[in-house]
Write a protein that holds these residues in place. Structure first.
Motif, short mmCIF file in Angstrom:
data_model
loop_
_atom_site.label_atom_id
_atom_site.label_comp_id
_atom_site.label_asym_id
_atom_site.label_seq_id
_atom_site.Cartn_x
_atom_site.Cartn_y
_atom_site.Cartn_z
N VAL A 42 0.86 -1.18 0.00
CA VAL A 42 0.00 0.00 0.00
C VAL A 42 0.90 1.23 0.00
O VAL A 42 1.84 1.33 0.78
CB VAL A 42 -0.95 0.01 1.22
CG1 VAL A 42 -1.73 1.31 1.27
CG2 VAL A 42 -1.89 -1.17 1.16
N VAL A 43 0.59 2.15 -0.90
CA VAL A 43 1.40 3.34 -1.07
C VAL A 43 0.94 4.45 -0.15
O VAL A 43 -0.25 4.74 -0.05
CB VAL A 43 1.33 3.81 -2.54
CG1 VAL A 43 1.99 5.15 -2.72
CG2 VAL A 43 1.97 2.78 -3.45
N LYS A 44 1.91 5.07 0.51
CA LYS A 44 1.68 6.27 1.32
C LYS A 44 2.16 7.45 0.49
O LYS A 44 3.28 7.46 -0.01
CB LYS A 44 2.47 6.17 2.63
CG LYS A 44 2.34 7.36 3.52
CD LYS A 44 3.13 7.33 4.83
CE LYS A 44 3.78 6.09 5.27
NZ LYS A 44 4.37 6.16 6.61
N THR A 45 1.28 8.45 0.32
CA THR A 45 1.62 9.66 -0.42
C THR A 45 1.82 10.79 0.56
O THR A 45 0.93 11.10 1.35
CB THR A 45 0.48 10.02 -1.40
OG1 THR A 45 0.26 8.91 -2.28
CG2 THR A 45 0.81 11.25 -2.20
N VAL A 46 3.00 11.40 0.54
CA VAL A 46 3.34 12.48 1.45
C VAL A 46 3.72 13.70 0.61
O VAL A 46 4.57 13.61 -0.27
CB VAL A 46 4.52 12.10 2.37
CG1 VAL A 46 4.88 13.24 3.30
CG2 VAL A 46 4.20 10.84 3.16
N ILE A 47 3.07 14.83 0.87
CA ILE A 47 3.38 16.06 0.16
C ILE A 47 4.41 16.82 0.98
O ILE A 47 4.24 17.05 2.18
CB ILE A 47 2.13 16.94 -0.06
CG1 ILE A 47 1.00 16.11 -0.69
CG2 ILE A 47 2.48 18.16 -0.90
CD1 ILE A 47 1.33 15.48 -2.02
N ILE A 48 5.50 17.19 0.32
CA ILE A 48 6.59 17.90 0.98
C ILE A 48 6.82 19.25 0.29
O ILE A 48 6.40 19.46 -0.84
CB ILE A 48 7.90 17.09 0.97
CG1 ILE A 48 8.35 16.78 -0.46
CG2 ILE A 48 7.75 15.83 1.80
CD1 ILE A 48 9.74 16.18 -0.57
N GLU A 49 7.49 20.12 1.02
CA GLU A 49 7.97 21.35 0.43
C GLU A 49 9.47 21.17 0.28
O GLU A 49 10.18 20.89 1.24
CB GLU A 49 7.64 22.53 1.33
CG GLU A 49 7.85 23.85 0.65
CD GLU A 49 7.36 25.02 1.46
OE1 GLU A 49 7.88 26.13 1.24
OE2 GLU A 49 6.48 24.84 2.32
#
Length: 184
Positions: A42-49
């Motif tokens: 299962v893929v975890k999507t994390v938005i970063i700067e």
């Protein structure tokens, strides 16, 4: 139904995928539980700067980010979690926290952990907390063309290095004028 933009993209690419409805899952680990597959798939999507720009990290649900190593491998001094309020409008028709790992559809660079690429199939939130998409990893990699990173992530059960467990800074992070502890 997955977010329309994602569905159109997958259909146009003529790749096989399956959509599943399930009870609400607000984390990738919950999604793994609901669809009864291993957390590594299962893929975890994390938005970063990243240096002032939004980017997407994609990794197995069971893994964690090692910020120090990620910063080093991406050769940047500034990397941080993005604020949900700042990116929620970049994902039309997606619930916050359920963004699919297709940053290329949303004008973002995508970085993924090498470990994720070793899985035969992946599952991920399809823009909703109650729907997921399941597809071949090879199709995902072809469509997204992420930068694959072999550092910057920790697998589950990884012990902290001795220097970190003792509250010390990494020896490579010490300036030459700072004394080092013997053996570090």
């Amino acid at each position: 139904m997955p977010a329309q933009q994602l569905k159109d993209f997958l259909d146009e690419a003529a790749v096989e995928y399956m959509c599943l409805s399930h009870p609400p899952a607000f984390t990738a680990q919950e999604l793994a539980h609901h669809v009864k597959i291993a957390g590594d798939r299962v893929v975890k999507t994390v938005i970063i700067e990243l240096d002032g720009k939004m980017a997407m990290l994609v990794m197995p649900a069971t893994w964690r980010i090692r910020w120090d190593r990620l910063s080093r491998i991406l050769d940047t001094d500034f990397i941080d979690l993005a604020d949900e309020q700042e990116f929620k409008d970049r994902f039309p028709n997606c619930e916050v926290g359920a963004m699919p790992p297709f940053g290329n559809l949303f004008g973002m660079s995508v970085y993924c952990s090498e470990a994720m690429t070793e899985q035969p199939e992946l599952a991920f939130a399809a823009g909703s907390h109650t729907e997921s998409v399941h597809m071949k990893t090879s199709d995902f990699l072809t469509l997204v063309q992420p930068m694959v990173l072999n550092q910057g992530f920790n697998k589950p059960g990884t012990k902290k290095p001795a220097w970190l467990a003792k509250g010390r800074r990494h020896p490579e992070d010490l300036r030459p004028s700072e004394p080092t502890v013997a053996g570090y």
